[in-house]
Write an enzyme that holds these catalytic residues in place. Structure first.
Site, PDB file in Angstrom:
ATOM      1  N   ASP A 164       0.837  -1.202   0.000  1.00 28.57           N
ATOM      2  CA  ASP A 164       0.000   0.000   0.000  1.00 28.57           C
ATOM      3  C   ASP A 164       0.872   1.251   0.000  1.00 28.57           C
ATOM      4  OD1 ASP A 164      -2.377   1.687   0.282  1.00 28.57           O
ATOM      5  OD2 ASP A 164      -1.526   2.113   2.241  1.00 28.57           O
ATOM      6  N   SER A 186      -6.618   0.169  -0.166  1.00 28.50           N
ATOM      7  CA  SER A 186      -5.556   0.907   0.526  1.00 28.50           C
ATOM      8  C   SER A 186      -5.871   1.010   2.023  1.00 28.50           C
ATOM      9  CB  SER A 186      -5.437   2.300  -0.105  1.00 28.50           C
ATOM     10  OG  SER A 186      -4.720   3.169   0.719  1.00 28.50           O
TER      11      SER A 186
HETATM   12  N1  URA Z   1      -6.592   7.074   2.721  1.00 30.53           N
HETATM   13  C1  URA Z   1      -5.860   5.967   2.406  1.00 30.53           C
HETATM   14  O1  URA Z   1      -5.193   5.411   3.267  1.00 30.53           O
HETATM   15  N2  URA Z   1      -5.881   5.518   1.171  1.00 30.53           N
HETATM   16  C2  URA Z   1      -6.602   6.111   0.185  1.00 30.53           C
HETATM   17  O2  URA Z   1      -6.587   5.627  -0.918  1.00 30.53           O
HETATM   18  C3  URA Z   1      -7.358   7.249   0.508  1.00 30.53           C
HETATM   19  C4  URA Z   1      -7.345   7.723   1.780  1.00 30.53           C
END
Ligand code: URA
Length: 437
Positions: A164, A186
């Site tokens: 991520d 994410s």
């Molecule tokens: N926060 C996150 O951690 N990921 C995203 O894609 C958007 C907001």
């Protein structure tokens, strides 16, 4: 079995076909290890952005991302760990206020935050504007901090959901942020990897959010609730309004200063509503109170008696931050140019487009164009009015903080265009749109 190949994976998604679990796992493992290049990952992410993913693909992507690094076990804390995350916004300093406040009620907080994404700000950038504050600590110290002071707030520098971390900054630098499968995977991969048992999500909605309509925000919320269910993590989504910036300040240091004021009891109405709603659900999921309104009162009490503020100081000191800046916010480094803009008419504030304001602040130096760019923490905007407020001709609408004369002039011009004033009375926007669970 035939070996999977990244070119075929890109081709499949480009041609709107569904990726298999193996193909998604191959991409995540290869990109995390560096075997798959940034340009290939960019092509695939863009194809996902354009063509979307099925629910099954999004779930597989989330699980693969969550398992791309270590999985944190917080059971040593012997408490129900409730995590909070926002889908992003402009002026969103909620975590800085809410999490110390919740921790001050004796509910442990172990929070891994992100950096700014697109036109939105990120909690890690805000924390790093406090001199000395260490966001990149190791897992052992992270858990130890929670045991010691009841709260730790860190960045994703640990080996938790490293896929991520890479995809997040890649998306930011190739304009691929506003996508339901990419946002859901994410957020939920981080939450699954970081060991929380229960999750409260602030799903923002409006011009300053990645989801512009309530329908899209509901779709994103449903997807994350479903992933939470599959991962056995109860998830509550609070849909909140993000049409104008939250609170008055936008910009890292300026938001930290506003958050400190909030913890001292000087909380703008919109920030208060969002903080209390999210906090009340965190308290509920932690098993410390089923009555949402009573939970809000508990939180308010810890603002009034200073316990939330004291917890914030403890958090900062425990992560090597210099708390003298918190105690005396005039110590924070100021931007070189600080100037106000004034209204050229009398009326009521009708609209202050959060996305445009976020972009102006990014262009002042608070945002990244390339993922390795450094940012300017001192720049930003402090609004003096909120939507529905009355304004007189020549009254100040906002103050701009800039470190370049040219950028200041540009920001002044753009900001005046963004703030719409109407001669008719404008009603106050509703902040809490919906609770989904
Ligand atoms: N926060 C996150 O951690 N990921 C995203 O894609 C958007 C907001």
């Amino acid at each position: 079995m035939r070996k999977v190949n990244i070119l075929e994976i890109i081709e499949k998604k480009r041609d709107k076909q569904e990726l298999s679990k193996e193909e998604i796992e191959y991409f995540i493992t290869g990109y995390t290890s560096g075997e798959i290049a940034d340009y290939q990952a960019s092509a695939l992410i863009m194809a996902i952005y354009l063509n979307g993913m099925t629910k099954q693909e999004t779930t597989n992507l989330t699980i693969a991302m969550a398992h791309s690094g270590e999985m944190l076990d917080l059971s040593v804390l012997n408490e129900v760990i409730v995590d909070k995350h926002s889908t992003g916004g402009v002026g969103d300093k909620v975590s800085l206020i809410l999490l110390p406040l919740v921790a001050s009620l004796g509910i442990p907080v172990a929070k891994m935050s992100g950096r700014g994404l697109g036109f939105t700000g990120g909690t890690v950038d805000k924390l790093e504007s406090i001199p000395g504050y260490q966001t990149g600590i190791n897992i052992h110290n992270f858990v130890e901090n929670v045991e010691k002071v009841g709260i730790s707030m860190i960045s994703q520098t640990l080996n938790l959901a490293p896929a991520d971390k890479k995809i997040y900054s890649l998306r930011d630098s190739i304009s691929c942020v506003e996508s339901i499968p990419l946002i859901a995977s994410s957020i939920m991969s981080k939450k699954i990897a970081s060991g929380a048992q229960k999750i409260v999500l602030d799903v923002t909605c409006g011009s300053g959010a990645f989801m512009h309509s309530q329908e899209r925000a509901e779709e994103l919320a449903k997807e994350m609730i479903e992933i939470g269910r599959l991962a056995d993590k109860e998830t509550v989504c609070v849909l909140t309004n993000m049409d104008e910036p939250l609170g008055y300040a936008v910009g890292n240091t300026l938001e930290v200063i506003e958050a400190i004021e909030c913890l001292k009891g000087n909380m703008p109405e919109d920030v208060k509503e969002v903080v209390l709603e999210l906090g009340a659900y965190m308290v509920k999921l932690a098993g410390k109170g089923n009555d949402i309104e009573a939970n809000k009162l508990q939180l308010l009490e810890n603002i009034q008696n200073g316990k939330g503020y004291q917890k914030f100081i403890q958090l900062v000191e425990n992560q090597d931050g210099d708390s003298s800046y918190i105690k005396d916010t005039s110590r924070f480094e100021k931007a070189q140019y600080i100037e106000k803009i004034y209204s050229n008419q009398t009326g009521y504030i009708k609209r202050m487009d959060a996305k445009e304001i976020g972009k102006i602040v990014c262009d002042l130096g608070a945002g990244r164009i390339r993922k390795e760019d450094s940012i300017d923490n001192a720049v930003g905007i402090v609004l003096h009015k909120k939507v529905s407020n009355k304004v007189d001709k020549q009254e100040a609408l906002a103050t701009i903080y800039a470190n370049s004369k040219e950028k200041l002039e540009e920001a002044k011009k753009r900001l005046l265009e963004v703030i719409q004033i109407d001669e008719n009375v404008v009603s106050k926007p509703k902040m809490i749109l919906e609770i989904m669970q």
